[in-house]
Enzyme design. Sequence first.
Site, PDB file in Angstrom:
ATOM      1  N   HIS A 102      42.948  37.451  36.318  1.00  0.00           N
ATOM      2  CA  HIS A 102      43.529  37.156  37.803  1.00  0.00           C
ATOM      3  C   HIS A 102      42.207  36.478  38.545  1.00  0.00           C
ATOM      4  O   HIS A 102      40.699  36.780  38.117  1.00  0.00           O
ATOM      5  CB  HIS A 102      43.938  38.509  38.823  1.00  0.00           C
ATOM      6  CG  HIS A 102      43.608  39.573  38.841  1.00  0.00           C
ATOM      7  ND1 HIS A 102      43.224  40.356  37.186  1.00  0.00           N
ATOM      8  CD2 HIS A 102      42.835  39.871  39.180  1.00  0.00           C
ATOM      9  CE1 HIS A 102      43.063  41.802  37.553  1.00  0.00           C
ATOM     10  NE2 HIS A 102      41.683  41.705  38.697  1.00  0.00           N
ATOM     11  N   HIS A 104      40.591  36.547  43.123  1.00  0.00           N
ATOM     12  CA  HIS A 104      39.859  37.253  43.771  1.00  0.00           C
ATOM     13  C   HIS A 104      39.750  36.442  45.214  1.00  0.00           C
ATOM     14  O   HIS A 104      38.508  35.637  44.929  1.00  0.00           O
ATOM     15  CB  HIS A 104      39.079  38.595  43.978  1.00  0.00           C
ATOM     16  CG  HIS A 104      39.074  39.962  43.529  1.00  0.00           C
ATOM     17  ND1 HIS A 104      40.122  40.451  43.284  1.00  0.00           N
ATOM     18  CD2 HIS A 104      39.310  39.889  42.380  1.00  0.00           C
ATOM     19  CE1 HIS A 104      40.898  41.526  42.875  1.00  0.00           C
ATOM     20  NE2 HIS A 104      39.641  40.914  41.870  1.00  0.00           N
TER      21      HIS A 104
END
Length: 144
Positions: A102, A104
Amino acid sequence: MSHDSHCAFCKIVAAQIPASVVFENQTSLAFLDIGPLADGHLLLIPRDHYPALVDMPREESTRLLSVIPVLGRALLEVTGAEGFNVLINNGTAAGQVVPHAHIHLIPRQSGDKLGYRWHVSSYENDRPAELALAYQEALRKHID
Ligand SMILES: [Zn+2]
Protein backbone atom coordinates in the site's frame (compact mmCIF):
# COMPACT_ATOMS: atom_id res chain seq x y z
CA MET A 1 -6.87 -12.68 -8.76
CA SER A 2 -4.91 -13.50 -5.61
CA HIS A 3 -6.61 -12.95 -2.29
CA ASP A 4 -5.67 -13.63 1.33
CA SER A 5 -8.75 -14.32 3.47
CA HIS A 6 -6.93 -13.09 6.60
CA CYS A 7 -5.83 -9.80 5.06
CA ALA A 8 -7.69 -6.64 6.08
CA PHE A 9 -7.03 -4.93 2.75
CA CYS A 10 -8.20 -7.97 0.76
CA LYS A 11 -11.38 -7.79 2.84
CA ILE A 12 -11.80 -4.15 1.82
CA VAL A 13 -11.31 -5.13 -1.84
CA ALA A 14 -13.97 -7.83 -1.38
CA ALA A 15 -16.27 -5.33 0.41
CA GLN A 16 -16.26 -7.55 3.52
CA ILE A 17 -14.94 -4.60 5.56
CA PRO A 18 -16.37 -1.14 4.91
CA ALA A 19 -14.04 1.60 3.72
CA SER A 20 -14.46 5.13 2.42
CA VAL A 21 -13.43 4.35 -1.14
CA VAL A 22 -12.44 7.39 -3.22
CA PHE A 23 -11.17 5.68 -6.38
CA GLU A 24 -11.22 2.29 -8.02
CA ASN A 25 -10.26 0.75 -11.32
CA GLN A 26 -9.66 -2.81 -12.50
CA THR A 27 -6.41 -3.26 -10.61
CA SER A 28 -6.38 -0.77 -7.74
CA LEU A 29 -8.40 0.84 -5.01
CA ALA A 30 -7.91 4.00 -2.96
CA PHE A 31 -9.64 4.76 0.32
CA LEU A 32 -9.32 6.94 3.41
CA ASP A 33 -6.86 5.66 6.03
CA ILE A 34 -8.91 4.99 9.19
CA GLY A 35 -6.00 6.25 11.28
CA PRO A 36 -5.25 9.46 9.37
CA LEU A 37 -2.04 11.41 9.95
CA ALA A 38 -3.84 14.35 8.35
CA ASP A 39 -7.37 15.05 7.15
CA GLY A 40 -7.83 13.26 3.83
CA HIS A 41 -4.89 10.79 4.24
CA LEU A 42 -5.33 8.16 1.50
CA LEU A 43 -4.18 4.61 0.97
CA LEU A 44 -3.73 3.24 -2.55
CA ILE A 45 -3.59 -0.54 -2.88
CA PRO A 46 -3.50 -3.18 -5.60
CA ARG A 47 -6.64 -5.33 -5.73
CA ASP A 48 -4.43 -8.42 -5.79
CA HIS A 49 -2.70 -9.48 -2.61
CA TYR A 50 1.04 -8.82 -2.59
CA PRO A 51 2.75 -8.63 0.81
CA ALA A 52 4.85 -5.62 -0.24
CA LEU A 53 5.66 -3.47 -3.26
CA VAL A 54 8.77 -5.53 -4.02
CA ASP A 55 6.59 -8.63 -4.41
CA MET A 56 4.59 -7.10 -7.26
CA PRO A 57 5.32 -7.92 -10.89
CA ARG A 58 6.80 -4.90 -12.63
CA GLU A 59 3.75 -4.18 -14.80
CA GLU A 60 1.43 -4.38 -11.81
CA SER A 61 3.52 -1.99 -9.76
CA THR A 62 3.83 0.43 -12.69
CA ARG A 63 0.06 0.43 -13.08
CA LEU A 64 -0.41 1.08 -9.36
CA LEU A 65 2.17 3.87 -9.18
CA SER A 66 0.65 5.58 -12.22
CA VAL A 67 -2.45 6.37 -10.15
CA ILE A 68 -0.48 8.53 -7.68
CA PRO A 69 -0.48 11.80 -9.70
CA VAL A 70 -4.22 11.55 -10.36
CA LEU A 71 -4.99 10.90 -6.70
CA GLY A 72 -2.55 13.61 -5.70
CA ARG A 73 -4.28 16.26 -7.79
CA ALA A 74 -7.65 15.30 -6.26
CA LEU A 75 -6.12 15.29 -2.76
CA LEU A 76 -4.75 18.82 -3.20
CA GLU A 77 -8.12 20.04 -4.45
CA VAL A 78 -10.24 18.32 -1.80
CA THR A 79 -8.08 18.94 1.27
CA GLY A 80 -6.64 22.31 0.33
CA ALA A 81 -3.23 20.91 1.27
CA GLU A 82 -0.13 22.73 0.02
CA GLY A 83 1.58 19.44 -0.73
CA PHE A 84 1.57 15.77 0.13
CA ASN A 85 3.95 12.95 0.98
CA VAL A 86 3.95 9.64 -0.86
CA LEU A 87 5.09 6.99 1.59
CA ILE A 88 5.58 3.28 1.05
CA ASN A 89 6.65 1.19 4.04
CA ASN A 90 8.25 -2.02 2.78
CA GLY A 91 8.47 -4.64 5.52
CA THR A 92 7.91 -4.57 9.26
CA ALA A 93 11.30 -2.99 9.92
CA ALA A 94 10.23 -0.05 7.75
CA GLY A 95 6.97 0.39 9.62
CA GLN A 96 4.64 -1.65 7.39
CA VAL A 97 1.73 -2.80 9.55
CA VAL A 98 -0.68 -4.39 7.04
CA PRO A 99 1.11 -7.00 4.89
CA HIS A 100 -0.65 -6.00 1.66
CA ALA A 101 1.28 -3.54 -0.49
CA HIS A 102 0.00 0.00 0.00
CA ILE A 103 0.95 3.57 -0.70
CA HIS A 104 0.20 6.43 1.68
CA LEU A 105 -0.69 9.86 0.31
CA ILE A 106 -0.47 12.25 3.24
CA PRO A 107 -1.72 15.83 2.86
CA ARG A 108 0.72 18.45 4.16
CA GLN A 109 0.59 22.10 5.15
CA SER A 110 3.57 24.30 5.93
CA GLY A 111 4.34 24.05 9.64
CA ASP A 112 1.94 21.14 10.28
CA LYS A 113 4.60 19.46 12.47
CA LEU A 114 3.94 16.08 10.83
CA GLY A 115 6.86 14.01 9.80
CA TYR A 116 10.04 12.46 10.96
CA ARG A 117 13.67 13.36 11.27
CA TRP A 118 16.27 11.62 9.13
CA HIS A 119 19.69 11.23 10.63
CA VAL A 120 21.85 11.97 7.63
CA SER A 121 25.25 10.27 7.58
CA SER A 122 28.08 10.25 5.05
CA TYR A 123 30.25 7.75 3.17
CA GLU A 124 33.90 7.02 3.69
CA ASN A 125 36.56 6.14 1.13
CA ASP A 126 35.49 3.57 -1.49
CA ARG A 127 32.07 2.74 -0.05
CA PRO A 128 30.06 4.66 -2.72
CA ALA A 129 31.94 2.87 -5.53
CA GLU A 130 31.46 -0.53 -3.83
CA LEU A 131 27.76 0.11 -3.38
CA ALA A 132 27.26 1.35 -6.93
CA LEU A 133 28.88 -1.81 -8.26
CA ALA A 134 26.80 -4.06 -5.98
CA TYR A 135 23.62 -2.26 -7.05
CA GLN A 136 24.50 -2.59 -10.72
CA GLU A 137 25.09 -6.35 -10.31
CA ALA A 138 21.89 -6.90 -8.33
CA LEU A 139 19.83 -4.88 -10.80
CA ARG A 140 21.03 -6.99 -13.70
CA LYS A 141 19.31 -9.93 -11.96
CA HIS A 142 16.10 -8.07 -11.11
CA ILE A 143 15.39 -6.01 -14.23
CA ASP A 144 13.39 -8.01 -16.71
ZN1 LIG B 1 -4.33 -8.63 0.96
